[in-house]
Design an enzyme around this catalytic site. Structure first.
Site, PDB file in Angstrom:
ATOM      1  N   LEU A 189       0.841  -1.196   0.000  1.00 14.06           N
ATOM      2  CA  LEU A 189       0.000   0.000   0.000  1.00 14.06           C
ATOM      3  C   LEU A 189       0.877   1.248   0.000  1.00 14.06           C
ATOM      4  O   LEU A 189       1.828   1.367   0.784  1.00 14.06           O
ATOM      5  CB  LEU A 189      -0.925   0.005   1.221  1.00 14.06           C
ATOM      6  CG  LEU A 189      -1.853  -1.210   1.373  1.00 14.06           C
ATOM      7  CD1 LEU A 189      -2.765  -1.014   2.577  1.00 14.06           C
ATOM      8  CD2 LEU A 189      -2.661  -1.453   0.118  1.00 14.06           C
ATOM      9  N   GLY A 230       2.771  -6.276   7.838  1.00 10.47           N
ATOM     10  CA  GLY A 230       2.650  -4.827   7.649  1.00 10.47           C
ATOM     11  C   GLY A 230       1.541  -4.505   6.669  1.00 10.47           C
ATOM     12  O   GLY A 230       0.402  -4.963   6.810  1.00 10.47           O
ATOM     13  N   ASP A 231       1.880  -3.717   5.630  1.00 15.44           N
ATOM     14  CA  ASP A 231       0.897  -3.356   4.601  1.00 15.44           C
ATOM     15  C   ASP A 231       1.179  -4.093   3.297  1.00 15.44           C
ATOM     16  O   ASP A 231       0.821  -3.618   2.222  1.00 15.44           O
ATOM     17  CB  ASP A 231       0.905  -1.844   4.371  1.00 15.44           C
ATOM     18  CG  ASP A 231       2.263  -1.334   3.908  1.00 15.44           C
ATOM     19  OD1 ASP A 231       3.269  -2.060   4.081  1.00 15.44           O
ATOM     20  OD2 ASP A 231       2.335  -0.216   3.347  1.00 15.44           O
ATOM     21  N   GLU A 232       1.790  -5.269   3.389  1.00 15.71           N
ATOM     22  CA  GLU A 232       2.140  -6.046   2.205  1.00 15.71           C
ATOM     23  C   GLU A 232       1.250  -7.284   2.090  1.00 15.71           C
ATOM     24  O   GLU A 232       1.052  -8.016   3.061  1.00 15.71           O
ATOM     25  CB  GLU A 232       3.608  -6.480   2.261  1.00 15.71           C
ATOM     26  CG  GLU A 232       4.577  -5.300   2.211  1.00 15.71           C
ATOM     27  CD  GLU A 232       6.024  -5.738   2.286  1.00 15.71           C
ATOM     28  OE1 GLU A 232       6.891  -4.939   1.892  1.00 15.71           O
ATOM     29  OE2 GLU A 232       6.293  -6.884   2.740  1.00 15.71           O
TER      30      GLU A 232
END
Length: 314
Positions: A189, A230-232
């Site tokens: 993201l 995380g944002d992955e």
């Protein structure tokens, strides 16, 4: 044990010479002090109980009752006939019957008590079994929950990195014999850190849950998505015919993710950089494919977002 049948006409004095197993046995019963009419029964001095050796168990009850019934008929004689027994023989016979019936009553009471204890034991065993089943179910549920937690991301309920890697290796192993192609999308993201810094981690966590739900809804049948951390995120696409079809799938993911997101009073927009690695060609195994898709994702970020394919020359 051999129970000798008693003939109806056998005198009581002869019955006193044998027991249920053919051997005499001393009686422990105490004779009454008087009959109902006040006469002293005066039982004989050599008192024996032919039923004393019968075991206090169910199978002997019928034999005991049959013997008592036969004895009483022999004592009373045939209807219309005069008694031929001496008073002492009659007294002894009555005593034998009374003693046998007393023993039968004690046996019945004993069996009733034993049956009651068995019922209580059975009830306790059923309660213990029910508790054991509940404990087993609880252990099984706990084991399932533990396995699920070990393979599932706690925030988004997507497969975690370990679980996704396992699915990747499994899918590649199944596709190898047929030569089917696979595509791995690595999503990160854009500017997610700014969301956390500006609005707090609660908003950031909610945004990740929304992104996970949108990615799951955009999957085709047979595809899978997982959160790597995380944002992955990563998406594994099976049976991709060619680059054009793959471009359309990636554009669909981009459209789904870019739709406005409302969290409380906040209106947010999400963008993602997507790296793509294709198998066979971009890796010999799952770890290589995942690593090369990660490289392609950073290439997309350097281009300002969107998506990029893995390029060995880059």
């Amino acid at each position: 044990m051999e129970n000798r049948p008693i003939d109806h006409c056998e005198p009581a004095s002869s019955l006193a010479s044998h027991s249920g197993n053919g051997k005499p046995a001393a009686s422990t019963a105490k004779p009454p002090t008087h009959w109902r009419d006040g006469r002293d029964p005066k039982p004989p001095r050599s008192w024996t109980d032919p039923y004393a050796s019968l075991p206090l168990s169910g199978p002997a009850w019928g034999d005991l009752l049959a013997a008592v019934s036969s004895q009483l008929r022999s004592l009373s004689g045939a209807p219309g006939q005069a008694l031929v027994l001496r008073p002492s023989e009659l007294t002894e016979g009555v005593w034998q019957c009374a003693n046998a019936l007393d023993r039968l009553e004690r046996s019945l009471r004993h069996e009733m008590g034993r049956a009651r204890r068995m019922e209580l034991s059975l009830f306790d065993a059923r309660v213990a079994l029910a508790r054991a089943r509940m404990a087993l179910k609880g252990a099984q549920d706990s084991e399932r929950d533990a396995r699920r937690r070990a393979l599932e991301d706690s925030l988004t309920a997507l497969p975690n990195q370990e679980s996704f890697r396992g699915r990747l290796h499994l899918t590649m192993g199944r596709a190898a014999p047929t030569g089917d192609s696979l595509a791995l999308l690595y999503l990160d993201l854009d500017d997610f850190k700014a969301v956390n810094d500006s609005h707090g981690h609660n908003v950031g966590d909610e945004l990740l849950r929304i992104v996970a739900a949108r990615l799951r809804s955009a999957l085709r049948s047979g595809d899978c998505v997982g959160r790597l951390g995380g944002d992955e995120f990563a998406c594994l696409l099976a049976n991709v015919p060619g680059r054009h079809e793959l471009d359309e799938v990636v554009k669909k993911f981009a459209r789904v993710l870019s739709a406005p997101v409302r969290i409380g009073a906040l209106d947010l927009r999400v963008r993602a950089s997507i790296g793509i690695a294709v198998w066979p060609g971009d890796g010999d195994n799952g770890d290589d494919l995942l690593r090369n898709a990660d490289h392609a994702m950073y290439q997309a970020k350097r281009q300002g977002g969107g998506h990029a394919y893995f390029d060995r020359t880059a």
